[in-house]
Write an enzyme that holds these catalytic residues in place. Structure first.
Site, PDB file in Angstrom:
ATOM      1  N   ASP A  94       0.823  -1.213   0.000  1.00 56.23           N
ATOM      2  CA  ASP A  94       0.000   0.000   0.000  1.00 56.23           C
ATOM      3  C   ASP A  94       0.857   1.262   0.000  1.00 56.23           C
ATOM      4  OD1 ASP A  94       1.057  -0.263   2.515  1.00 56.23           O
ATOM      5  OD2 ASP A  94      -0.852  -0.077   3.593  1.00 56.23           O
ATOM      6  N   LYS A 150       7.001  25.746  21.379  1.00 58.75           N
ATOM      7  CA  LYS A 150       6.644  24.830  20.294  1.00 58.75           C
ATOM      8  C   LYS A 150       7.868  24.159  19.665  1.00 58.75           C
ATOM      9  CE  LYS A 150       2.437  27.385  19.155  1.00 58.75           C
ATOM     10  NZ  LYS A 150       1.669  28.092  18.127  1.00 58.75           N
ATOM     11  N   ASP A 161       2.369   6.459   2.317  1.00 58.64           N
ATOM     12  CA  ASP A 161       1.694   5.304   2.899  1.00 58.64           C
ATOM     13  C   ASP A 161       0.196   5.576   2.820  1.00 58.64           C
ATOM     14  OD1 ASP A 161       0.625   3.299   4.397  1.00 58.64           O
ATOM     15  OD2 ASP A 161       1.594   3.852   6.280  1.00 58.64           O
TER      16      ASP A 161
END
Length: 349
Positions: free
Chosen positions: A224, A274, A329
């Site tokens: 896949d 962050k 993917d």
């Protein structure tokens, strides 16, 4: 030169008949032929443009196909034909005889593929594709159409370009759909055998179904994935490293969406707003030497990470191969949509 009867249609054909003909062939093209005379060619792109302009399935193909296709002659050398096709950026070249009659078609990739390799490729195509339902309710995930063809066909073609000819498809869910489509692989210039998972065996367990006389490293890839990894470089790296197993990895960046506070007891030492962290993640493509295959239990559920952990514990050599090429993917609906939007740009079909 390939026989062109399978991809030939008369000029009175409908768009639906053209689609069916293109779908049956492996060259993404149909030849419009009357009385052995080539009138033109029609491709997936021609049909998509026709639909955008309001055409319907039962409309005639007249006016849709290219009436001035590039052609070659049967007295031209293979080198000249390849050069001609590459100059014009095409992959299929109809061949005419001295009287202008169609006698066959050259598929340029047949000449540009690398020398044949003895190594086998195992494509893991037995998953349920649960996260992609309802798309996978009747269709195994590797057979979902991305671009103009099933994911598994794009993977097969990618390996074939590097000279890989011997394939094993590990199948379970809706296995008959895969078998009916690819058969023995001869129409792709490949040899395809099937590993039948009666029970699901994980991402490595099905390898225990391989013949016991494998003497060369094999490449294993999830069915896949879409990627343009250079499989020559991957195999050569594995051989150069003298590894028992090599895993393709990709860099994954994770950003924490908050300010991270560094403390010592109750005291704040600093704040990083962050921050990002970088990891290498499993890309689902592997090279395994015969020595690694010996660690896989017979017909038992066994995942590829378990195999690599076993290799590390037994002091075998397991290497990583970082990839920066295109890699997708197709596990979620948004991945499927993204792959379709990028396909034509990434893959030269």
């Amino acid at each position: 030169m390939r026989n062109c009867k399978k991809i030939s249609i008369p000029s009175h054909s409908t768009i639906k008949e053209a689609i069916e003909t293109i779908d049956k062939g492996v060259m993404q093209i149909a030849l419009v032929v009357d009385d052995d005379c080539l009138l033109g060619t029609i491709t997936d792109g021609d049909i998509r443009r026709a639909f955008l302009n309001g055409s319907k399935l039962n409309d005639n193909i007249e006016g849709l196909y290219n009436t001035s296709p590039l052609t070659g002659r049967n007295d031209q050398s293979q080198e000249d034909l390849v050069q001609l096709a590459l100059t014009r950026g095409i992959k299929q070249l109809p061949i005419l005889d001295e009287d202008g009659r169609l006698i066959g078609i050259e598929y340029i990739d047949d000449y540009l593929r690398g020398p044949e390799k003895p190594n086998c490729v195992v494509l893991m195509a037995g998953g349920l594709g649960t996260r992609l339902r309802p798309l996978t309710a009747e269709t195994p995930k590797p057979m979902l159409t991305v671009g103009s063809r099933p994911i598994l066909e794009t993977i097969l073609d990618s390996f074939s370009r590097y000279g890989f000819r011997n394939f094993y498809f590990s199948v379970n869910y809706r296995a008959e759909k895969i078998r009916e489509y690819f058969k023995d692989g001869s129409q792709y210039g490949a040899n395809i055998s099937y590993l039948n998972e009666k029970d699901r065996l994980g991402t490595a367990g099905a390898l225990s179904l391989l013949p016991q006389d494998i003497s060369e490293p094999i490449i294993v890839m999830n069915g896949d994935l879409l990627t343009n990894v250079n499989f020559d470089q991957l195999l050569n790296y594995h051989l150069l490293a003298k590894a028992d197993a090599t895993m393709c990895v990709r860099e994954y960046t994770l950003q924490i969406p908050y300010g991270v506070v560094e403390t010592e007891g109750a005291r704040i030492l600093g704040i990083e707003e962050k921050p990002t962290q970088n990891f290498f993640v499993n890309a689902g493509i592997y090279v395994l030497s015969p020595s690694a295959l010996q660690l896989i239990p017979q017909e038992s559920y066994f995942d590829m990470p378990q195999l690599f952990q076993s290799l590390v514990k037994s002091d075998r050599k397991a290497c990583s191969f970082p990839i920066t090429d295109y890699w997708m993917d197709i596990g979620q609906p948004n991945d499927f949509d993204q792959a379709n939007s990028e396909y034509d740009e990434v893959f030269d079909v």
